[in-house]
Design an enzyme around this catalytic site. Structure first.
Site, short mmCIF file in Angstrom:
data_model
loop_
_atom_site.label_atom_id
_atom_site.label_comp_id
_atom_site.label_asym_id
_atom_site.label_seq_id
_atom_site.Cartn_x
_atom_site.Cartn_y
_atom_site.Cartn_z
N GLY A 1 -2.50 -0.38 -9.13
CA GLY A 1 -3.67 0.41 -8.76
C GLY A 1 -3.44 1.91 -8.81
O GLY A 1 -4.40 2.68 -8.71
N CYS B 1 -28.46 -19.79 -18.36
CA CYS B 1 -28.43 -19.28 -19.72
C CYS B 1 -29.46 -20.02 -20.58
O CYS B 1 -29.54 -21.26 -20.54
CB CYS B 1 -27.03 -19.45 -20.31
SG CYS B 1 -26.94 -19.03 -22.05
N CYS C 1 -27.19 -22.05 -23.41
CA CYS C 1 -26.21 -23.09 -23.09
C CYS C 1 -26.40 -23.65 -21.69
O CYS C 1 -25.63 -24.49 -21.25
CB CYS C 1 -24.79 -22.57 -23.27
SG CYS C 1 -24.25 -21.49 -21.94
N CYS D 1 -25.90 -15.84 -21.79
CA CYS D 1 -24.57 -15.47 -21.35
C CYS D 1 -24.17 -14.18 -22.05
O CYS D 1 -24.37 -14.02 -23.24
CB CYS D 1 -23.55 -16.53 -21.75
SG CYS D 1 -23.75 -18.10 -20.93
N CYS E 1 -20.37 -18.96 -24.32
CA CYS E 1 -21.66 -19.58 -24.61
C CYS E 1 -21.55 -20.50 -25.84
O CYS E 1 -22.02 -21.63 -25.83
CB CYS E 1 -22.70 -18.48 -24.86
SG CYS E 1 -24.40 -19.04 -24.74
#
Lengths: 258, 285
Positions: B31, B240, B243, B265, B271
Site C-alpha cells: 500500500g 446480465c 448470460c 457483464c 460473459c
C-alpha cells in the site's frame, strides 16, 4: 493552589538569520489561566506563539507541557507524531484568518467532525450529534450544518473555527489575533463567546493580539513584547492601569477613546 | 526501423531494473506509494503509461498477456496495449482470464477469482487517496508516514451528509494490512472485496504521477466505512442480458432512442464463457 503549570516556557528564542524573532522568553501558564501577549507588529508575538504550538522549532529553550498521559514533557524535543497528536487532542489553534484554520471545501459539520475522526471516531451518528451540539454552542444555526464555510460571514467562520478546535476538549488554546478583521459588534459577540467557553470548560488560553480591549476582557495576565523581548508582564489590570515600561505606557496611551 | 530494433518489451534493461526495484519495495510495504522515474511511453498520459511500464518490467518471454479496459478485451485501450506488447515483446496474448499469467487492467478486476502465479497490473490515474482533500503533497506524505487518516473519513462523512449514504462508487479508499490507506485505482467499489486475500500479485502503476504500489498475495484489504454506515459493494440491480449472470458487475447500454436499455457483464471474457456454457439472458439473440 495547583502547583504544576500547564505550560512552562523556558528561554525560548528564535532568530531569522541575524534578525531576532523572539529572544529568551520564559513564563508559566497555570490551568484555567488566560494569558495575553500584546505588542506592535513585528514584535515577535506570532513567532513566540508558533514556537509554543509546535508550528516553528525554536532555536533554543524548552516548552514543557503537562500532558494528560505522561505528565510534563518538553514538546520541542518530543517526536513529531507525539507533537501532532498533542495538537489534535490537548491543544487548539485558532488562526487570525478562519480560512487558514478551516477546510473551505468541506461542510461545517465535516469541519467540526474532522478532529473527532482524526482521533478515531468512526460512528457517523455520534460525530453528527457532536457537530450539531458544537455548532449550537458557538451560535451557528443547526440548519447550516451542511453548508460550506465559504457561504458563512467572517464572524461565523471564526466561530466555526473555534467549534472545530474545541470539539475534542483541548486544555490549551492558542489564539492568533482571533478578532482581527472583524467589525466591532461581531468582535464583541465573539469575545463574549470565547470568555464563556473558557470559563465553562476551564480552558487555558494564550491570546496574541494588538488590541488592548481584547486582553482587558479576556486575559488574566499580560505580557508586553517589543523587538522580540518581553518588556513587561503581570496581571492585566495592573499592566494596563499602571504601566511601568516606557513602551507599555506608549501602547496604553495610544488607545483611541471614543 | 523494424520491431526488432526494440529491446524485449520496449523498455531498456536498466529501466526495467529500476521499475522492478520499485515493485519489490512496494510489495515489501503493501500500500505504500513508491516513487519511480517514469519514462515517456509512446502513448498519452491517462492511457495507461504507468500500467504499461509495470507490465513491461514483469513480462517474461513465456508469459501469456491479457489486457482489459473496463472489463472488456475489445476496447481501444485494451486492443492497442495488447498489440503493443505483441509487437515489442512477441509474447502470447489471450482474452481468457484463466490462461493469462499477466493481466493489465483499467478500472476493473476480473470476475473470475485469480490464482497463484498470476499478476494483475492496474493503470492508476491518481495514486494519492488524499489528493482532493489535502492538495499539498508534502503534507499527504507526512499524513501517510504518521498514519493520520482522519481526513479520509471526512470525505465519507461529506458523502453521507449530502446524499444520505456513502455515494463514492469508484476509487473507494481501502486500508491495507491495517496500515496504509490506498487508492485502489478507479475500480467500482463492487470490486473492492476482490482485492482482499487475492491469490494473485496486484501491482499498481501511475505513470504521470510516477508512483508504483503493490499488494502481495493474500493481503488484508479493508474498505473504509462508518460503524453505522458500513461498506457495501453495489452493482446495478439486474441480471446480465446476455448470460443471465446475477453476481457480476454490469454495464448499462442504451440500445435505441426511446429509452430502451440493456445490462450486460462488463467482464467480456466472463460473459462469453458463461454463454459458451449454455447460459442465456433475456436479451440474447
Amino acid at each position: 493552589m495547583i502547583d504544576t503549570p500547564l505550560l512552562s516556557v523556558r528561554g525560548v528564542s528564535r532568530h531569522y538569520g541575524a534578525h531576532i524573532g523572539c529572544s529568551d522568553v520564559s513564563f508559566d501558564l497555570y490551568p484555567g489561566e488566560v494569558m495575553g501577549i500584546v505588542g506592535e507588529s513585528g514584535s515577535g508575538k506570532s513567532t513566540l506563539l508558533n514556537c509554543m504550538s509546535g508550528h516553528l522549532a525554536p532555536d533554543a529553550g524548552e516548552v514543557v507541557f503537562d500532558t494528560r498521559a505522561d505528565g510534563p514533557r518538553d514538546t520541542v524535543t518530543m517526536s513529531e507524531p507525539e507533537r501532532r497528536m498533542l495538537s489534535r487532542t490537548e491543544w487548539a489553534f485558532v488562526h487570525q484568518h478562519a480560512r487558514d484554520g478551516l477546510r473551505m471545501g468541506v461542510s461545517a459539520g465535516g469541519n467540526v467532525g474532522e478532529r473527532l475522526m482524526a482521533v478515531g471516531a468512526r460512528n457517523y451518528g455520534d460525530i453528527r450529534d457532536k457537530a450539531t451540539d458544537w455548532l449550537g454552542r458557538v451560535e451557528i444555526s443547526e440548519s447550516r450544518i451542511d453548508d460550506r464555510p465559504g457561504t458563512f460571514s467572517g464572524g461565523m467562520q471564526q466561530r466555526l473555527q473555534i467549534a472545530r478546535n474545541l470539539v475534542t476538549g483541548p486544555r490549551l488554546v492558542f489564539m492568533d489575533e482571533p478578532t482581527g478583521g472583524l467589525d466591532v459588534s461581531v468582535q464583541a459577540r465573539l469575545l463574549d463567546l470565547v470568555r464563556g467557553l473558557v470559563r465553562d470548560m476551564g480552558l487555558s488560553a494564550i491570546i496574541v493580539t494588538h488590541d488592548l480591549a481584547v486582553v482587558r476582557l479576556l486575559a488574566d495576565r499580560l505580557m508586553v513584547m517589543k523587538s522580540g523581548h518581553v518588556v513587561e508582564q503581570g496581571l492585566t489590570d495592573r499592566v494596563l492601569d499602571d504601566p511601568q515600561h516606557g513602551y507599555t505606557q506608549l501602547l496604553v496611551s495610544s488607545v483611541l477613546q471614543v | 526501423m523494424t520491431d526488432q530494433a526494440y529491446n524485449f518489451a520496449y523498455l531498456d534493461e536498466q529501466t526495467k531494473r529500476m521499475i522492478r526495484r520499485a515493485i519489490l519495495k512496494g510489495l515489501a510495504i503493501p500500500g505504500y506509494q513508491v516513487p519511480f522515474a517514469s519514462r515517456e511511453m509512446p502513448m498519452p498520459y491517462g492511457w495507461g503509461t504507468g500500467g504499461v511500464q509495470v507490465s513491461a518490467a514483469v513480462l517474461c518471454p513465456d508469459d501469456c498477456f491479457k489486457v482489459i479496459d473496463q472489463g472488456a478485451d475489445d476496447t481501444t485501450n485494451a486492443v492497442s496495449i495488447r498489440s503493443f506488447f505483441e509487437r515489442t515483446a512477441g509474447i502470447k496474448t489471450t482474452t481468457s482470464t484463466k490462461a493469462a499469467t499477466v493481466i493489465q487492467t483499467r478500472h476493473r478486476v476480473p470476475e473470475m477469482p485469480l490464482s497463484e502465479g498470476q499478476i494483475l497490473v492496474y493503470q492508476v490515474p491518481i495514486p494519492e487517496p488524499l489528493r482532493f482533500l489535502e492538495p499539498r503533497e508534502s503534507e499527504t506524505r507526512k499524513m501517510h508516514s504518521l498514519e493520520e487518516y482522519g481526513l479520509m473519513h471526512v470525505k465519507l462523512y461529506e458523502d453521507i451528509a449530502r446524499h444520505g449514504h456513502i455515494a463514492t462508487s469508484y476509487a473507494y479508499p481501502v486500508k491495507v494490512e491495517g496500515r496504509y490507506v490506498m487508492d485502489p485505482s478507479p475500480i467500482p467499489k463492487f470490486d473492492n472485496p476482490k482485492l482482499s486475500d487475492s491469490a494473485a500479485i496486484q501491482l499498481f502503476g501511475a505513470g504521470r504521477e510516477q508512483r508504483i504500489y503493490a499488494l502481495p498475495p493474500y493481503s488484508r484489504v479493508v474498505s473504509l466505512d462508518f460503524e453505522d454506515h458500513p461498506f457495501e459493494a453495489s452493482k446495478a440491480d439486474h441480471s446480465c442480458g446476455l448470460c443471465a449472470a446475477e453476481d457480476s458487475y454490469l454495464d448499462e447500454v442504451i440500445v435505441d432512442d426511446v429509452g430502451g436499455r440493456m445490462f450486460v457483464c462488463s467482464d467480456t471474457d466472463f460473459c462469453e464463457a458463461r454463454r459458451a456454457a449454455g447460459h442465456k439472458g433475456k436479451d440474447a439473440a
